[in-house]
Design an enzyme around this catalytic site. Structure first.
Site, mmCIF file in Angstrom:
data_model
loop_
_atom_site.group_PDB
_atom_site.id
_atom_site.type_symbol
_atom_site.label_atom_id
_atom_site.label_comp_id
_atom_site.label_asym_id
_atom_site.label_seq_id
_atom_site.Cartn_x
_atom_site.Cartn_y
_atom_site.Cartn_z
ATOM 1 N N LYS A 112 25.369 16.377 8.739
ATOM 2 C CA LYS A 112 26.149 14.991 8.529
ATOM 3 C C LYS A 112 27.321 14.856 9.688
ATOM 4 O O LYS A 112 27.503 13.779 10.106
ATOM 5 C CB LYS A 112 26.896 14.924 7.281
ATOM 6 C CG LYS A 112 25.871 14.796 6.053
ATOM 7 C CD LYS A 112 26.468 14.435 4.769
ATOM 8 C CE LYS A 112 25.672 14.237 3.826
ATOM 9 N NZ LYS A 112 26.207 14.245 2.284
ATOM 10 N N LYS A 195 12.868 14.241 4.463
ATOM 11 C CA LYS A 195 13.162 14.044 3.304
ATOM 12 C C LYS A 195 13.359 12.639 2.876
ATOM 13 O O LYS A 195 14.087 11.910 3.891
ATOM 14 C CB LYS A 195 14.271 14.894 2.641
ATOM 15 C CG LYS A 195 15.643 14.610 3.111
ATOM 16 C CD LYS A 195 16.743 15.270 2.128
ATOM 17 C CE LYS A 195 17.969 15.048 2.812
ATOM 18 N NZ LYS A 195 19.069 15.711 2.075
ATOM 19 N N LYS A 198 19.143 8.274 1.597
ATOM 20 C CA LYS A 198 19.589 7.045 1.570
ATOM 21 C C LYS A 198 20.306 6.848 3.017
ATOM 22 O O LYS A 198 20.827 5.714 3.475
ATOM 23 C CB LYS A 198 20.707 6.752 0.394
ATOM 24 C CG LYS A 198 21.558 8.012 0.056
ATOM 25 C CD LYS A 198 22.179 7.682 -1.222
ATOM 26 C CE LYS A 198 22.517 9.079 -1.747
ATOM 27 N NZ LYS A 198 22.569 9.194 -3.415
HETATM 28 P P1 TYM Z 1 22.887 13.928 -3.995
HETATM 29 O O1 TYM Z 1 23.541 12.713 -4.634
HETATM 30 O O2 TYM Z 1 22.246 13.495 -2.422
HETATM 31 O O3 TYM Z 1 21.398 13.553 -4.681
HETATM 32 C C1 TYM Z 1 21.040 13.863 -6.046
HETATM 33 C C2 TYM Z 1 19.847 14.706 -6.038
HETATM 34 O O4 TYM Z 1 18.539 14.274 -5.686
HETATM 35 C C3 TYM Z 1 18.028 15.519 -4.941
HETATM 36 N N1 TYM Z 1 17.380 14.761 -3.734
HETATM 37 C C4 TYM Z 1 16.032 14.948 -3.614
HETATM 38 N N2 TYM Z 1 14.958 15.778 -4.265
HETATM 39 C C5 TYM Z 1 13.897 15.598 -3.744
HETATM 40 N N3 TYM Z 1 13.439 14.785 -2.677
HETATM 41 C C6 TYM Z 1 14.276 14.074 -1.880
HETATM 42 N N4 TYM Z 1 14.062 13.438 -1.063
HETATM 43 C C7 TYM Z 1 15.664 14.290 -2.529
HETATM 44 N N5 TYM Z 1 16.837 13.508 -1.955
HETATM 45 C C8 TYM Z 1 17.918 13.836 -2.836
HETATM 46 C C9 TYM Z 1 19.129 16.184 -4.411
HETATM 47 O O5 TYM Z 1 18.723 17.505 -4.239
HETATM 48 C C10 TYM Z 1 19.972 16.144 -5.738
HETATM 49 O O6 TYM Z 1 19.656 17.174 -6.720
HETATM 50 N N6 TYM Z 1 26.072 17.651 -3.734
HETATM 51 C C11 TYM Z 1 24.847 16.813 -4.501
HETATM 52 C C12 TYM Z 1 25.858 16.316 -5.604
HETATM 53 C C13 TYM Z 1 26.569 17.316 -6.589
HETATM 54 C C14 TYM Z 1 25.938 18.304 -7.506
HETATM 55 C C15 TYM Z 1 26.921 18.993 -7.774
HETATM 56 C C16 TYM Z 1 24.820 18.597 -7.760
HETATM 57 C C17 TYM Z 1 27.805 17.482 -6.275
HETATM 58 N N7 TYM Z 1 28.339 18.509 -7.068
HETATM 59 C C18 TYM Z 1 26.898 20.083 -8.674
HETATM 60 C C19 TYM Z 1 24.565 19.567 -8.676
HETATM 61 C C20 TYM Z 1 25.662 20.553 -9.073
HETATM 62 C C21 TYM Z 1 24.240 15.691 -3.901
HETATM 63 O O7 TYM Z 1 24.892 15.019 -2.720
HETATM 64 O O8 TYM Z 1 23.272 15.179 -4.451
#
Ligand code: TYM
Length: 332
Positions: A112, A195, A198
């Site tokens: 990023k 992957k 967004k």
């Molecule tokens: P975020 O908001 O980017 O994504 C939410 C969840 O979706 C999963 N994900 C995917 N899984 C499969 N294929 C894909 N292409 C794909 N894109 C996204 C992500 O792995 C995620 O599980 N840092 C985290 C949010 C967070 C969090 C936490 C998660 C903050 N604190 C504590 C668990 C525990 C994030 O940015 O996810």
């Protein structure tokens, strides 16, 4: 009951198919057997550029989508991260036991910050994984259902818990990543070795759950495949076709090998049309339910207030033990 916890950032108007299949779908299933904590990390969302009004709207939309896909506020605790100040307080303590080099090795930060230039990246983007560790460790959880892209952050979380415990005494539960291999990485339809995300350069390969089904059908019809004609599951050599099979299988509940048999003698066009149909069947009622929840903001507020109360009770107990162990005097 064992505990499960996870979060999804309010950085878009809609969850995408990767979010749903990789993570959120598991959240729904796990609420039966676990004490569940699901939250919207709005504090993580301000680590990249954002607009305050849009952030507030997306936070509501995220809650509405969780409810619409079946997260049950009676069984699961649903909350907004910034409502739980103990998370930020724990982040400080954890950041003091995190190595600078250790934090520098997080690949998501490297990716990023490379995109925007490392000087433009905020310190919040750098410490993001420590905030995420605090999200998890404050709740003493057993399992964290996420997609593959969060695995390294979970490793850091485990390391920090173990380090804290061995330095100051056993207080923090060491959590496990709950990653369902088949769905851990849903790929971009235009670039099926990357992957679905967004933040991809174009949104042509991104399926948003709340988009018009017609718009998504069009994207699926133009999904990149390969120059063969045979439909088989072979992620290495046929990433585009395999991704479509994974998506259709997940949404229909039909195992991939059954789908492959069904498509013998048929073409990629059939696979695409039927995948789009299965998606439309899934999102059409979902879109309706999201609209209903969004039309009743008072109900959302009640759910979030109850969630915050339950969540704070757990997080403040952890923080109290942590502060005690590091030698902070009790204010009372
Ligand atoms: P975020 O908001 O980017 O994504 C939410 C969840 O979706 C999963 N994900 C995917 N899984 C499969 N294929 C894909 N292409 C794909 N894109 C996204 C992500 O792995 C995620 O599980 N840092 C985290 C949010 C967070 C969090 C936490 C998660 C903050 N604190 C504590 C668990 C525990 C994030 O940015 O996810």
């Amino acid at each position: 009951r064992p505990r499960v916890l996870s979060g999804i950032q309010p950085t878009s108007d809609s969850f995408h198919l990767g979010n749903y299949l990789g993570a959120v779908r598991q959240w729904v299933a796990l609420q039966d057997d676990f004490e569940a904590f699901y939250f919207i990390p709005d504090m993580h969302a301000i680590t990249a550029s954002f607009d305050p009004k849009t952030l507030a709207e997306r936070t509501r939309l995220s809650v509405a989508q969780l409810l619409a896909v079946g997260v049950d506020p009676e069984r699961s605790t649903i909350y907004v991260q910034s409502h739980i100040p103990e998370i930020a307080e724990l982040t400080w303590v954890l950041s003091c036991i995190t190595g600078f080099g250790e934090a520098s090795r997080m690949t998501q930060f490297k990716d990023k910050s490379a995109k925007q230039g490392v000087d433009a990246a905020g310190v919040g983007l750098f410490t993001y994984p420590i905030l995420m560790a605090a999200d998890i460790l404050a709740f003493q959880v057993d399992q964290v259902p996420v997609g593959e892209d969060q695995r390294q952050h979970l490793e850091l979380t485990r390391d920090l818990a173990q380090r804290f415990n061995s330095r100051f005494g056993k207080v923090l539960k060491v959590p496990q990543a709950y990653i369902v291999k088949e769905f851990a990485k849903i790929y971009d339809l235009q670039n099926p070795t990357a992957k679905m995300s967004k933040s991809a350069e174009t949104d042509k390969g991104l399926i948003n759950l709340l988009d018009e089904p017609k718009k998504s059908a069009k994207k699926i019809r133009s999904a990149v495949t390969d120059t063969e004609t045979e439909i088989r599951f072979d992620p290495e050599n046929k990433p585009g076709v395999s991704n479509l099979l994974t998506i259709q299988s997940a949404l229909s509940g039909t195992p991939v090998d059954v789908l492959v048999d069904k498509y013998q003698g048929k073409g990629y066009g059939d696979l695409k049309v039927e995948t789009a149909d299965v998606l439309a069947e899934f999102v059409t009622p979902l879109r309706g339910r999201v609209t209903e929840y969004m039309n009743d903001p008072a109900q959302l507020d009640v759910i979030l207030a109850r969630g915050a109360e339950r969540a704070r009770a757990v997080a403040s107990a952890t923080l109290e033990s942590v502060y005690d162990k590091v030698g902070f005097l009790s204010p009372r």
